[in-house]
Design a protein around this motif. Structure first.
Motif, PDB file in Angstrom:
ATOM      1  N   LEU A  58      36.069  49.707  28.591  1.00 51.15           N
ATOM      2  CA  LEU A  58      35.521  49.154  27.358  1.00 51.15           C
ATOM      3  C   LEU A  58      34.175  49.797  27.018  1.00 51.15           C
ATOM      4  O   LEU A  58      33.703  50.706  27.698  1.00 51.15           O
ATOM      5  CB  LEU A  58      35.384  47.637  27.500  1.00 51.15           C
ATOM      6  N   VAL A  59      33.559  49.285  25.955  1.00 53.23           N
ATOM      7  CA  VAL A  59      32.286  49.804  25.473  1.00 53.23           C
ATOM      8  C   VAL A  59      31.146  49.229  26.317  1.00 53.23           C
ATOM      9  O   VAL A  59      31.205  48.074  26.768  1.00 53.23           O
ATOM     10  CB  VAL A  59      32.091  49.434  23.988  1.00 53.23           C
ATOM     11  N   LEU A 196      32.093  50.749  34.444  1.00 52.64           N
ATOM     12  CA  LEU A 196      30.731  50.857  33.926  1.00 52.64           C
ATOM     13  C   LEU A 196      30.478  49.916  32.759  1.00 52.64           C
ATOM     14  O   LEU A 196      29.326  49.637  32.414  1.00 52.64           O
ATOM     15  CB  LEU A 196      30.436  52.295  33.495  1.00 52.64           C
ATOM     16  N   SER A 197      31.540  49.400  32.138  1.00 56.58           N
ATOM     17  CA  SER A 197      31.361  48.420  31.064  1.00 56.58           C
ATOM     18  C   SER A 197      31.291  47.002  31.608  1.00 56.58           C
ATOM     19  O   SER A 197      31.084  46.051  30.842  1.00 56.58           O
ATOM     20  CB  SER A 197      32.514  48.529  30.059  1.00 56.58           C
ATOM     21  N   GLY A 198      31.467  46.843  32.910  1.00 61.21           N
ATOM     22  CA  GLY A 198      31.410  45.523  33.527  1.00 61.21           C
ATOM     23  C   GLY A 198      32.762  44.866  33.713  1.00 61.21           C
ATOM     24  O   GLY A 198      32.843  43.738  34.213  1.00 61.21           O
ATOM     25  N   ALA A 199      33.864  45.530  33.337  1.00 68.30           N
ATOM     26  CA  ALA A 199      35.200  44.950  33.500  1.00 68.30           C
ATOM     27  C   ALA A 199      35.563  44.857  34.977  1.00 68.30           C
ATOM     28  O   ALA A 199      35.238  45.745  35.771  1.00 68.30           O
ATOM     29  CB  ALA A 199      36.234  45.786  32.750  1.00 68.30           C
ATOM     30  N   LEU A 200      36.252  43.773  35.348  1.00 64.42           N
ATOM     31  CA  LEU A 200      36.580  43.522  36.746  1.00 64.42           C
ATOM     32  C   LEU A 200      37.707  44.428  37.222  1.00 64.42           C
ATOM     33  O   LEU A 200      38.723  44.592  36.543  1.00 64.42           O
ATOM     34  CB  LEU A 200      36.990  42.057  36.933  1.00 64.42           C
ATOM     35  N   ASP A 206      44.209  45.407  34.038  1.00 63.35           N
ATOM     36  CA  ASP A 206      44.114  46.674  33.318  1.00 63.35           C
ATOM     37  C   ASP A 206      43.402  47.726  34.167  1.00 63.35           C
ATOM     38  O   ASP A 206      43.587  48.926  33.953  1.00 63.35           O
ATOM     39  CB  ASP A 206      43.352  46.472  32.008  1.00 63.35           C
ATOM     40  N   TRP A 207      42.593  47.274  35.113  1.00 65.91           N
ATOM     41  CA  TRP A 207      41.897  48.177  36.040  1.00 65.91           C
ATOM     42  C   TRP A 207      42.366  47.789  37.443  1.00 65.91           C
ATOM     43  O   TRP A 207      41.691  47.064  38.176  1.00 65.91           O
ATOM     44  CB  TRP A 207      40.388  48.041  35.854  1.00 65.91           C
ATOM     45  N   ASP A 208      43.531  48.294  37.792  1.00 65.13           N
ATOM     46  CA  ASP A 208      44.271  47.860  38.972  1.00 65.13           C
ATOM     47  C   ASP A 208      43.663  48.457  40.241  1.00 65.13           C
ATOM     48  O   ASP A 208      43.693  49.679  40.447  1.00 65.13           O
ATOM     49  CB  ASP A 208      45.732  48.291  38.829  1.00 65.13           C
ATOM     50  N   SER A 209      43.128  47.577  41.097  1.00 61.86           N
ATOM     51  CA  SER A 209      42.481  48.050  42.325  1.00 61.86           C
ATOM     52  C   SER A 209      43.472  48.709  43.285  1.00 61.86           C
ATOM     53  O   SER A 209      43.061  49.469  44.174  1.00 61.86           O
ATOM     54  CB  SER A 209      41.782  46.881  43.026  1.00 61.86           C
ATOM     55  N   ARG A 210      44.775  48.458  43.123  1.00 63.23           N
ATOM     56  CA  ARG A 210      45.761  49.092  44.002  1.00 63.23           C
ATOM     57  C   ARG A 210      45.817  50.598  43.782  1.00 63.23           C
ATOM     58  O   ARG A 210      46.317  51.332  44.643  1.00 63.23           O
ATOM     59  CB  ARG A 210      47.132  48.470  43.759  1.00 63.23           C
ATOM     60  N   LYS A 211      45.314  51.050  42.635  1.00 63.29           N
ATOM     61  CA  LYS A 211      45.309  52.476  42.320  1.00 63.29           C
ATOM     62  C   LYS A 211      43.968  53.130  42.653  1.00 63.29           C
ATOM     63  O   LYS A 211      43.787  54.323  42.404  1.00 63.29           O
ATOM     64  CB  LYS A 211      45.628  52.680  40.845  1.00 63.29           C
ATOM     65  N   VAL A 212      43.040  52.335  43.183  1.00 63.71           N
ATOM     66  CA  VAL A 212      41.701  52.836  43.494  1.00 63.71           C
ATOM     67  C   VAL A 212      41.489  52.789  45.008  1.00 63.71           C
ATOM     68  O   VAL A 212      41.791  51.779  45.651  1.00 63.71           O
ATOM     69  CB  VAL A 212      40.615  51.993  42.786  1.00 63.71           C
ATOM     70  N   HIS A 213      40.987  53.882  45.566  1.00 65.42           N
ATOM     71  CA  HIS A 213      40.686  53.918  47.002  1.00 65.42           C
ATOM     72  C   HIS A 213      39.293  53.311  47.199  1.00 65.42           C
ATOM     73  O   HIS A 213      38.278  53.910  46.826  1.00 65.42           O
ATOM     74  CB  HIS A 213      40.721  55.354  47.514  1.00 65.42           C
ATOM     75  N   ILE A 214      39.261  52.116  47.797  1.00 65.87           N
ATOM     76  CA  ILE A 214      38.000  51.397  48.006  1.00 65.87           C
ATOM     77  C   ILE A 214      37.779  51.260  49.510  1.00 65.87           C
ATOM     78  O   ILE A 214      38.575  50.623  50.208  1.00 65.87           O
ATOM     79  CB  ILE A 214      38.029  50.013  47.328  1.00 65.87           C
ATOM     80  N   TYR A 215      36.718  51.856  49.991  1.00 63.85           N
ATOM     81  CA  TYR A 215      36.463  51.838  51.431  1.00 63.85           C
ATOM     82  C   TYR A 215      34.951  51.899  51.678  1.00 63.85           C
ATOM     83  O   TYR A 215      34.154  52.141  50.760  1.00 63.85           O
ATOM     84  CB  TYR A 215      37.156  53.005  52.128  1.00 63.85           C
ATOM     85  N   LYS A 236      37.402  37.339  41.647  1.00 59.81           N
ATOM     86  CA  LYS A 236      36.748  38.270  40.732  1.00 59.81           C
ATOM     87  C   LYS A 236      37.031  39.716  41.144  1.00 59.81           C
ATOM     88  O   LYS A 236      38.164  40.137  41.220  1.00 59.81           O
ATOM     89  CB  LYS A 236      35.258  37.957  40.648  1.00 59.81           C
ATOM     90  N   SER A 237      35.990  40.478  41.448  1.00 62.38           N
ATOM     91  CA  SER A 237      36.200  41.889  41.796  1.00 62.38           C
ATOM     92  C   SER A 237      35.603  42.191  43.165  1.00 62.38           C
ATOM     93  O   SER A 237      35.058  43.262  43.386  1.00 62.38           O
ATOM     94  CB  SER A 237      35.562  42.795  40.735  1.00 62.38           C
ATOM     95  N   ARG A 238      35.724  41.244  44.094  1.00 65.27           N
ATOM     96  CA  ARG A 238      35.115  41.402  45.410  1.00 65.27           C
ATOM     97  C   ARG A 238      36.127  41.929  46.428  1.00 65.27           C
ATOM     98  O   ARG A 238      37.285  41.530  46.444  1.00 65.27           O
ATOM     99  CB  ARG A 238      34.520  40.078  45.891  1.00 65.27           C
ATOM    100  N   PHE A 239      35.604  42.803  47.299  1.00 69.55           N
ATOM    101  CA  PHE A 239      36.411  43.401  48.356  1.00 69.55           C
ATOM    102  C   PHE A 239      35.648  43.260  49.665  1.00 69.55           C
ATOM    103  O   PHE A 239      34.410  43.209  49.672  1.00 69.55           O
ATOM    104  CB  PHE A 239      36.699  44.866  48.032  1.00 69.55           C
ATOM    105  N   GLU A 240      36.375  43.209  50.790  1.00 68.64           N
ATOM    106  CA  GLU A 240      35.704  42.940  52.060  1.00 68.64           C
ATOM    107  C   GLU A 240      36.365  43.683  53.211  1.00 68.64           C
ATOM    108  O   GLU A 240      37.525  44.097  53.132  1.00 68.64           O
ATOM    109  CB  GLU A 240      35.694  41.434  52.345  1.00 68.64           C
ATOM    110  N   ALA A 241      35.573  43.820  54.284  1.00 69.94           N
ATOM    111  CA  ALA A 241      36.061  44.429  55.525  1.00 69.94           C
ATOM    112  C   ALA A 241      35.111  44.027  56.648  1.00 69.94           C
ATOM    113  O   ALA A 241      33.889  44.010  56.459  1.00 69.94           O
ATOM    114  CB  ALA A 241      36.117  45.946  55.408  1.00 69.94           C
TER     115      ALA A 241
END
Length: 288
Positions: A58-59, A196-200, A206-215, A236-241
């Motif tokens: 988004l904007v 960067l627009s703040g979207a979760l 629409d911004w699928d975390s399964r397609k993003v490598h988060i480590y 929300k948009s929290r990830f943990e390890a």
């Protein structure tokens, strides 16, 4: 004089006579025509609208501090306009889910943040338009620019000139950066990831975390000692390890953690970092 020479002489004289007659009867420009041409070199107001958006999102609006925009004359280096983009991030359904024809507006169909300036231009001007943002997150600040030819009197509105910023907002939330950690303790690392627009960023969105490598990477000095795969925490948009804090003798200057979000399909990459001092486990036992 022969007949051919005489014919050429008569023809030349006739052409000269016609030119003289034509010049004598050429009408002078009227006052209205003179008046209209005198304005050709007057500057004309030219409106330029700029939109700074997160790539594939988004904007950049007030939720993330907006963006700073500058417009500079390429030939002279003169700053023509500058200011902040503020407003709403735009309609998610329209931007992310609705098919569009090439000439249909993508961001301006409904209210969305933008920067607008009206320039006084006397000639076609090549400008460089630069954007920086998101301003509320200096550690994730990105910059993009375009060169655009502006024509006096021809406004650039609707979606305007769109500048895309690449990246993610990655923030380490727990443990709090700078919080002392006890050696050999099991700690849960938590971080948030947004566009960067703040979207979760989360699964099945629409911004699928399964397609993003988060480590995450655990570092002592400049050396990576452990790599942690982070999983969605269900909110929300929290990830943990989880990770174990190393011994204080192995990390006399503490440890660093960096959390990385990487999407090679879109070219969006982001990183958040935090540093922690490491205390001896004996300090905890004495305290108890």
């Amino acid at each position: 004089m022969n007949y051919g020479s005489l014919t050429r002489l008569i023809g030349t004289g006739f052409l000269v006579l016609l030119s003289s007659v034509s010049a004598a009867f050429t009408p002078e420009p009227s006052e209205s025509e003179i008046e209209s041409t005198s304005h050709y070199n007057d500057p004309l107001p030219t409106t330029v609208l700029v939109r700074v958006v997160a790539h594939r999102s988004l904007v950049l609006g007030h939720d993330v501090g907006g963006a700073r925009v500058t417009i500079t004359d390429v030939a002279t280096g003169q700053l023509l306009a500058s200011g902040l983009q503020q407003g709403e991030p735009g309609d998610q359904t329209q931007i992310m889910r609705t098919p569009h024809l090439m000439d249909e507006p993508l961001y301006s169909g409904r209210p969305a943040a933008a920067f607008s300036a009206t320039l006084e231009l006397a000639r076609p001007t090549l400008v460089e338009i630069t954007a920086e943002g998101p301003l509320a997150y200096p550690n994730a600040l990105q910059r993009a620019s375009k060169t655009v030819l502006l024509i006096p009197g021809h406004d650039l509105t609707n979606d305007g000139i769109v500048l895309h910023l690449y990246g993610y907002l990655v923030q380490v939330e727990s443990p709090k950066p700078g919080e002392p950690l006890i050696a050999k303790e099991d700690v849960m690392l938590r971080a948030s990831v947004r566009t960067l627009s703040g979207a979760l960023v989360r699964p099945h969105s629409d911004w699928d975390s399964r397609k993003v490598h988060i480590y995450a990477e655990l570092l002592i000095g400049d050396r990576i000692v452990e790599r942690l795969q982070m999983f969605y925490a269900g909110e929300k948009s929290r990830f943990e390890a989880p990770f174990f804090v190393p011994l204080s003798k192995d990390a006399p200057d503490g440890i660093s953690v960096r959390v990385i979000a990487a999407d090679v399909a879109t070219g969006n990459f982001g990183m958040g970092t935090a540093q922690y001092p490491v205390l001896s486990e004996r300090l905890r036992s004495r305290k108890n």
